[in-house]
Write an enzyme that holds these catalytic residues in place. Sequence first.
Site, mmCIF file in Angstrom:
data_model
loop_
_atom_site.group_PDB
_atom_site.id
_atom_site.type_symbol
_atom_site.label_atom_id
_atom_site.label_comp_id
_atom_site.label_asym_id
_atom_site.label_seq_id
_atom_site.Cartn_x
_atom_site.Cartn_y
_atom_site.Cartn_z
ATOM 1 N N SER A 98 0.675 -1.235 0.159
ATOM 2 C CA SER A 98 -0.186 0.009 -0.057
ATOM 3 C C SER A 98 0.790 1.148 0.056
ATOM 4 O O SER A 98 0.580 2.449 -0.263
ATOM 5 C CB SER A 98 -0.845 -0.071 1.296
ATOM 6 N N ASP A 397 -3.429 8.553 7.749
ATOM 7 C CA ASP A 397 -4.434 7.643 8.669
ATOM 8 C C ASP A 397 -4.009 6.801 9.768
ATOM 9 O O ASP A 397 -4.813 5.984 10.166
ATOM 10 C CB ASP A 397 -5.310 6.817 7.447
ATOM 11 N N HIS A 400 -0.276 5.107 7.231
ATOM 12 C CA HIS A 400 0.288 5.470 6.014
ATOM 13 C C HIS A 400 0.770 7.109 6.153
ATOM 14 O O HIS A 400 0.078 7.788 6.566
ATOM 15 C CB HIS A 400 -0.740 5.612 4.668
#
Length: 445
Positions: A98, A397, A400
């Site tokens: 991610s 968040d 990240h």
Amino acid sequence: MSSTTRITTLALLKDRGHERDRRSRLVSANSQRSPPSLPAPRIYFPVYPEQRSTAEKEGMASSTSMLVVAVALLVLAAAQPARAHPPCFSRLFNFGDSLSDTGNYRFIFPNDTNEPVLPYGETFFNRSTGRFSNGRLILDFIAEALELPFVRPYWSGQSAKDFARGANFAVGGATALSPEFFVENEAPLPNPNTVHLDEEIDWFRDLLKLLCPRSLAGRCTNMMNKSLFLVGEIGGNDYNLPFFTEVSFEKIRTFTPSVVAKISSTIKKLIYLGAKTLLVPGNLPIGCVPAYLMKFKSDNEEDYERETGCIRWMNEFSQYHNELLVDELEKLRKLHPGVAIIYADYYGAAMEVFVSPEKFGIEHPFVACCAGVSTASSCGYGEYTVCDDPQKYGSWDGFHPSEVVYEAIANGLLRGPYTQPTIAATTNSCPDLVSSVEYKVLSDM
């Protein structure tokens, strides 16, 4: 450091419902299956006074404003001077999780509640693009610096033309190791459908058949010579779930040689296929991640780094991973002297931010900008809050990094001291990527 930091870990620790069959050319909607609706643990942040409510965020991007932005971009594009030299690389290929996923997750896991929807993407793109941050990622900044377009997610393309400038195989939640490894080691199992490095390499092989149908054994010599390959960051998710499910630190540490070995084998496969320039990132300082700061909060001052407030032993673990990786890359260089294998020190570049956040305009290095207000919500889903200025936050968040941190790391790699050797040193066609600062080793931080 904020002791009230809370985050949602659902979208960060594991993937769900992945279609296991490989594809040869294009994405077929019929080949995907809906993810199972399994509950997952959530950790939340309280509402901060400076944060907006979900309702206040709605309606920000009106059709009028989008039209103005589109016109402005066209004007700027027309005003750009002609390129004085060809791009350093003709294509950019990326493998990872991610931290570099530019949209694959939403194609592989449609309608999944882990998909990064608005406000993800709000800072730069003004829309959700499938990136797990508020704006651009390190990969995006590298592409910009190399005068290449943003890298297309592999699962969004349908023809060779779609991949004229490269492809991104990274998927949110991806691991280096396969689920079988965790079963064999009696560790918490990432969802059986979790994407891992071997699958991403299989996708790349399929793409080679599409890009070079006439090339012997799929080896596109000219294309591979002129491409830059990013292998990672990868491995963080191999540690995340075990850490958050109470696996002992001693056992998790035993995973690292296997993670590094998998990264090494992936590099070898790419070299066999013809890759000549590879950029291999290490892991970030996870002891500075708000998720871990909350999970492993301690009353013992010795557990924290005096200079940053990050968790000392967790950062030492990141360094352990990176040291094994650096040693392995050196072995690979000796085996393949004609290949440029560049180590990207994400750890060192990120620590610059945490040591001196004010230099980057960051006021809250350990607080999430976007977060759910309860265990039943998360950033983008249910009731959540979003800060007014993400550029002042080190985390988007809670897990990240924000765009401002990604940009700082990218600059440290491209024009700073955090690659070994420098990208510019590996090619004569990157005049803008020249660093006058010597590489900093881990012990210098």
